[in-house]
Design a protein around this motif. Structure first.
Motif, mmCIF file in Angstrom:
data_model
loop_
_atom_site.group_PDB
_atom_site.id
_atom_site.type_symbol
_atom_site.label_atom_id
_atom_site.label_comp_id
_atom_site.label_asym_id
_atom_site.label_seq_id
_atom_site.Cartn_x
_atom_site.Cartn_y
_atom_site.Cartn_z
ATOM 1 N N THR A 170 19.990 10.808 12.000
ATOM 2 C CA THR A 170 18.666 11.371 12.290
ATOM 3 C C THR A 170 17.877 10.382 13.144
ATOM 4 O OG1 THR A 170 17.638 10.455 10.302
ATOM 5 C CG2 THR A 170 18.633 12.649 10.104
ATOM 6 N N VAL A 171 16.837 10.886 13.765
ATOM 7 C CA VAL A 171 16.035 10.068 14.693
ATOM 8 C C VAL A 171 14.629 9.928 14.120
ATOM 9 C CG1 VAL A 171 15.055 9.958 17.012
ATOM 10 C CG2 VAL A 171 17.378 10.858 16.673
ATOM 11 N N MET A 172 14.257 8.720 13.707
ATOM 12 C CA MET A 172 12.949 8.505 13.118
ATOM 13 C C MET A 172 11.876 8.460 14.192
ATOM 14 S SD MET A 172 11.576 5.548 10.517
ATOM 15 C CE MET A 172 11.138 4.394 11.820
ATOM 16 N N LEU A 173 10.958 9.428 14.130
ATOM 17 C CA LEU A 173 9.883 9.508 15.121
ATOM 18 C C LEU A 173 8.774 8.506 14.856
ATOM 19 C CD1 LEU A 173 9.548 13.391 15.278
ATOM 20 C CD2 LEU A 173 10.524 11.919 17.053
ATOM 21 N N GLY A 174 8.502 8.235 13.563
ATOM 22 C CA GLY A 174 7.416 7.327 13.223
ATOM 23 C C GLY A 174 7.017 7.488 11.774
ATOM 24 N N LYS A 175 5.866 6.917 11.447
ATOM 25 C CA LYS A 175 5.390 6.863 10.063
ATOM 26 C C LYS A 175 4.163 7.768 9.906
ATOM 27 C CE LYS A 175 7.206 4.268 7.691
ATOM 28 N NZ LYS A 175 6.968 2.831 7.477
ATOM 29 N N THR A 176 4.155 8.542 8.830
ATOM 30 C CA THR A 176 3.092 9.535 8.651
ATOM 31 C C THR A 176 1.978 9.065 7.720
ATOM 32 O OG1 THR A 176 4.399 10.618 6.918
ATOM 33 C CG2 THR A 176 4.571 11.505 9.159
ATOM 34 N N ASN A 177 0.828 9.658 7.935
ATOM 35 C CA ASN A 177 -0.381 9.321 7.189
ATOM 36 C C ASN A 177 -0.266 9.741 5.724
ATOM 37 O OD1 ASN A 177 -2.971 8.298 6.887
ATOM 38 N ND2 ASN A 177 -3.989 10.121 7.688
ATOM 39 N N MET A 178 -1.035 9.088 4.871
ATOM 40 C CA MET A 178 -0.968 9.339 3.433
ATOM 41 C C MET A 178 -2.210 8.796 2.753
ATOM 42 S SD MET A 178 1.790 6.351 2.427
ATOM 43 C CE MET A 178 1.436 6.410 0.660
ATOM 44 N N ASP A 179 -2.513 9.339 1.570
ATOM 45 C CA ASP A 179 -3.539 8.719 0.744
ATOM 46 C C ASP A 179 -3.104 7.297 0.412
ATOM 47 O OD1 ASP A 179 -5.610 10.767 0.073
ATOM 48 O OD2 ASP A 179 -3.865 11.875 -0.635
ATOM 49 N N GLU A 180 -4.046 6.385 0.416
ATOM 50 C CA GLU A 180 -3.750 4.972 0.194
ATOM 51 C C GLU A 180 -2.927 4.753 -1.078
ATOM 52 O OE1 GLU A 180 -6.142 0.687 -0.143
ATOM 53 O OE2 GLU A 180 -7.247 2.571 -0.166
ATOM 54 N N PHE A 181 -1.799 4.083 -0.917
ATOM 55 C CA PHE A 181 -0.858 3.811 -2.001
ATOM 56 C C PHE A 181 -0.442 5.083 -2.745
ATOM 57 C CE2 PHE A 181 -2.191 -0.543 -1.275
ATOM 58 C CZ PHE A 181 -0.996 -1.229 -1.435
ATOM 59 N N ALA A 182 -0.481 6.208 -2.044
ATOM 60 C CA ALA A 182 -0.063 7.511 -2.595
ATOM 61 C C ALA A 182 -0.988 8.001 -3.702
ATOM 62 C CB ALA A 182 1.388 7.463 -3.086
ATOM 63 N N MET A 183 -2.224 7.537 -3.697
ATOM 64 C CA MET A 183 -3.180 7.919 -4.740
ATOM 65 C C MET A 183 -4.186 8.910 -4.171
ATOM 66 S SD MET A 183 -3.772 4.215 -6.515
ATOM 67 C CE MET A 183 -2.379 3.087 -6.656
ATOM 68 N N GLY A 184 -3.888 10.196 -4.325
ATOM 69 C CA GLY A 184 -4.789 11.213 -3.838
ATOM 70 C C GLY A 184 -4.070 12.530 -3.631
ATOM 71 N N SER A 185 -4.848 13.579 -3.419
ATOM 72 C CA SER A 185 -4.293 14.928 -3.281
ATOM 73 C C SER A 185 -4.770 15.618 -2.005
ATOM 74 C CB SER A 185 -4.685 15.775 -4.497
ATOM 75 O OG SER A 185 -4.236 15.176 -5.700
ATOM 76 N N SER A 186 -5.246 14.845 -1.036
ATOM 77 C CA SER A 186 -5.794 15.473 0.168
ATOM 78 C C SER A 186 -5.573 14.672 1.446
ATOM 79 C CB SER A 186 -7.302 15.706 -0.007
ATOM 80 O OG SER A 186 -7.985 14.456 -0.076
ATOM 81 N N THR A 187 -5.047 13.468 1.348
ATOM 82 C CA THR A 187 -4.883 12.523 2.457
ATOM 83 C C THR A 187 -6.223 12.055 3.014
ATOM 84 O OG1 THR A 187 -2.834 13.702 2.959
ATOM 85 C CG2 THR A 187 -3.428 12.024 4.500
ATOM 86 N N GLU A 188 -7.306 12.361 2.298
ATOM 87 C CA GLU A 188 -8.623 11.861 2.705
ATOM 88 C C GLU A 188 -8.844 10.417 2.267
ATOM 89 O OE1 GLU A 188 -11.795 15.317 2.493
ATOM 90 O OE2 GLU A 188 -10.395 15.477 0.816
ATOM 91 N N TYR A 189 -7.997 9.914 1.351
ATOM 92 C CA TYR A 189 -8.148 8.534 0.890
ATOM 93 C C TYR A 189 -7.330 7.555 1.725
ATOM 94 C CZ TYR A 189 -10.362 10.487 -3.297
ATOM 95 O OH TYR A 189 -11.201 11.150 -4.172
ATOM 96 N N SER A 190 -6.789 8.000 2.842
ATOM 97 C CA SER A 190 -6.149 7.075 3.771
ATOM 98 C C SER A 190 -7.210 6.154 4.363
ATOM 99 C CB SER A 190 -5.457 7.843 4.901
ATOM 100 O OG SER A 190 -5.069 6.957 5.936
ATOM 101 N N ALA A 191 -6.863 4.884 4.507
ATOM 102 C CA ALA A 191 -7.795 3.938 5.125
ATOM 103 C C ALA A 191 -7.903 4.157 6.635
ATOM 104 C CB ALA A 191 -7.339 2.508 4.846
ATOM 105 N N TYR A 192 -7.052 5.042 7.181
ATOM 106 C CA TYR A 192 -7.011 5.234 8.631
ATOM 107 C C TYR A 192 -7.475 6.631 9.046
ATOM 108 C CZ TYR A 192 -4.334 1.012 7.995
ATOM 109 O OH TYR A 192 -3.950 -0.256 7.615
ATOM 110 N N GLY A 193 -8.213 7.296 8.178
ATOM 111 C CA GLY A 193 -8.742 8.612 8.503
ATOM 112 C C GLY A 193 -7.885 9.727 7.939
ATOM 113 N N ALA A 194 -8.500 10.877 7.718
ATOM 114 C CA ALA A 194 -7.818 12.012 7.101
ATOM 115 C C ALA A 194 -6.902 12.718 8.087
ATOM 116 C CB ALA A 194 -8.849 13.004 6.568
ATOM 117 N N SER A 195 -5.811 13.293 7.546
ATOM 118 C CA SER A 195 -5.012 14.243 8.305
ATOM 119 C C SER A 195 -5.623 15.629 8.120
ATOM 120 C CB SER A 195 -3.560 14.247 7.815
ATOM 121 O OG SER A 195 -2.951 12.995 8.030
ATOM 122 N N ARG A 196 -5.226 16.564 8.997
ATOM 123 C CA ARG A 196 -5.790 17.918 8.960
ATOM 124 C C ARG A 196 -4.682 18.961 8.866
ATOM 125 N NH1 ARG A 196 -11.239 18.134 10.758
ATOM 126 N NH2 ARG A 196 -12.061 16.024 11.115
#
Length: 491
Positions: free
Chosen positions: A117-143
């Motif tokens: 497989t070909v790894m495109l990159g790394k995806t956004n996430m809630d900080e340390f996987a703690m959250g249910s909306s990806t709004e707790y990412s330190a780098y901004g929310a995903s939509r």
């Protein structure tokens, strides 16, 4: 040729193997798609353009040399930023690891590379996987590609959003309390949590060591099964890894796709009987149950009386383990370091680093967990939660003596607007109401799209006994054959 970004992983692999397209062409098409739409979605934290194209060229060289390629060779994949990737930034969505480039690959990433497989990159996430909306990412929310004013789920919202936006045909997530399945449900994609120990945690930055489970995300059940087969299996470097082969999940998905569930008994958990779930979610779920019945499945009601205590038990066990695991982020060995001016003690530097590096939800859970483990409270909180976990396991064991698998809505509600729940942690925690029990038990669970509510996706969850991951793929694929896949509005 049809736009390759709209194809399934199975279709892409077939074209690459037949020489009808090249892995480089496939990869470039997805990189172009990311460049075109990710400004609206925010699925990726890092896009590894050079690494992806180099991996794709290697696949093309192997094919040209006549080598037999694996079933996913040349297929792009997005990786949740919780898994270490050698030389590629791994932040876990936190400022405390900003810029960290690990010196090694996680086992999951190693197996992805070995599969071609070909790894495109790394995806956004809630900080340390703690959250249910990806709004707790330190780098901004995903939509959410279905409605960019709404959340894509969490903690693995970046992986699910990348799939729904056709930025990648495959993705990797991790599931501690629903972080693969809940994003899958609200983005209209497929997310599978394997049996705990069925996929390696080596190189997975730990949140809750007795719960964390990496797993596959895709747009179809068969694609998820193929990815599961590629990454699963025993790993001697993970002490919790199950020393047994992965069940034949690919064969099970293909069997399910025939639409025949004759002889399969499915249990609906009485305690999940719509309480707390939106009416539209229950309508879609009930219609899906009717579809499963028409495919030959026998539906029975099953009581799992201790499931109602899963949420509070989880929010004692997971924070307790996180308070221990996150102690390693001290500003000394790697990552962020604040206040090291030669005039402060080590304790002051550690305190300043953690204050600056950890976000509010991570701090909340560390404090909860530290309190639950403290002298005089351990037995009353953490100890009691572990007893409840045992009772939930017994509920599952009893249920699987009567049925082959359990089904429920994946999440009580469809994707909610950005910012709607960040001020009320309890309302945020309710997103995992239906997914947490299988994490506490350790068994596999999968979310598959089952319809729409007010134009937004609804997921159905299938839960199976430990090391019976194949059962959930069969049921999920059968439902998919009946209701089809979901396509979001064009971006």
């Amino acid at each position: 040729m049809t736009d390759v970004t709209a194809m399934t992983a199975t279709q892409i692999a077939g074209l690459v193997a037949a020489g009808e397209t090249s892995a480089v062409e496939v990869t470039q098409a997805h990189l172009d798609r990311i460049a075109a739409v990710d400004g609206q979605i925010g699925a990726f934290l890092h896009v590894d353009t050079e690494g992806a194209l180099a991996a794709a060229r290697a696949v093309d060289v192997r094919r040209a040399a006549g080598e037999e390629l694996g079933p996913l060779a040349g297929v792009p994949v997005a990786v949740k930023d919780v898994l270490t990737t050698k030389g590629v930034p791994t932040t876990v969505g936190s400022k405390i690891l900003e810029g960290w480039r690990p010196p090694y690959d996680s086992t999951i990433v190693q197996r992805l590379r070995a599969a071609g497989t070909v790894m495109l990159g790394k995806t956004n996430m809630d900080e340390f996987a703690m959250g249910s909306s990806t709004e707790y990412s330190a780098y901004g929310a995903s939509r959410n590609p279905w409605d960019t004013d709404r959340i894509p789920g969490g903690s693995g919202g970046g992986s699910a959003a990348a799939l729904a936006a056709y930025e990648a045909p495959l993705a990797i997530g991790s599931d501690t309390g629903g972080s693969i399945r809940q994003p899958g449900a609200v983005t209209g994609t497929v997310g599978a949590k394997p049996t705990y120990g069925g996929t390696s945690r080596y190189g997975l930055v730990a949140f809750s060591s007795s719960l964390d489970t990496p797993g596959p995300c895709a747009r179809t059940v068969l694609d998820a099964a193929l990815l599961h087969a590629a990454i699963g299996g025993h790993d001697p470097r993970d002490s919790t890894s199950v020393p047994a082969p992965v069940p034949d999940v690919v064969a099970a998905a293909k069997l399910g796709a025939t639409g025949d569930l004759s002889g399969v008994r499915l249990g609906i958990v009485t305690e999940f009987g719509g309480e707390g779930a939106e009416p539209g979610v229950m309508t879609a779920f009930n219609e899906a149950v009717d579809a499963l019945t028409k495919l030959g499945a026998e539906i029975v009601e099953i009581s799992c009386p201790h499931f109602q205590y899963a949420l509070p038990a989880y929010y004692l066990i997971a924070p307790s383990e996180c308070s221990s695991n996150l102690a390693r982020f001290d500003g000394v060995r790697f990552g962020l370091r604040v206040g090291d001016d030669g005039n402060r003690s080590l304790e002051e530097v550690m305190s300043l680093t953690r204050e600056a590096g950890f976000g509010p939800e991570v701090k909340r859970r560390i404090m909860l967990g530290t309190y639950a483990l403290s002298s005089g409270y351990y037995d009353a909180y953490y100890g009691q939660a572990q007893k409840v976990r045992t009772l939930i396991t017994r509920d599952f064991t009893a249920a699987f003596e009567r049925v082959d698998a359990l089904i429920s809505p994946t999440t009580p509600f469809v994707a909610f607007p950005l910012g709607a729940r960040t001020s009320d942690p309890y309302q945020m925690y309710l997103a995992d109401l239906f997914t947490i029990p299988s994490n506490l038990y350790g068994g596999p669970g999968i979310s598959v799209p089952c319809g729409l509510s007010d134009g937004l996706p609804v997921g159905l969850q299938v839960m199976a006994p430990t090391m019976a991951d194949d059962r959930m793929y069969r049921v999920a694929a059968a439902l998919e054959s009946a209701v089809g896949t979901l396509t979001p509005p064009a971006l």
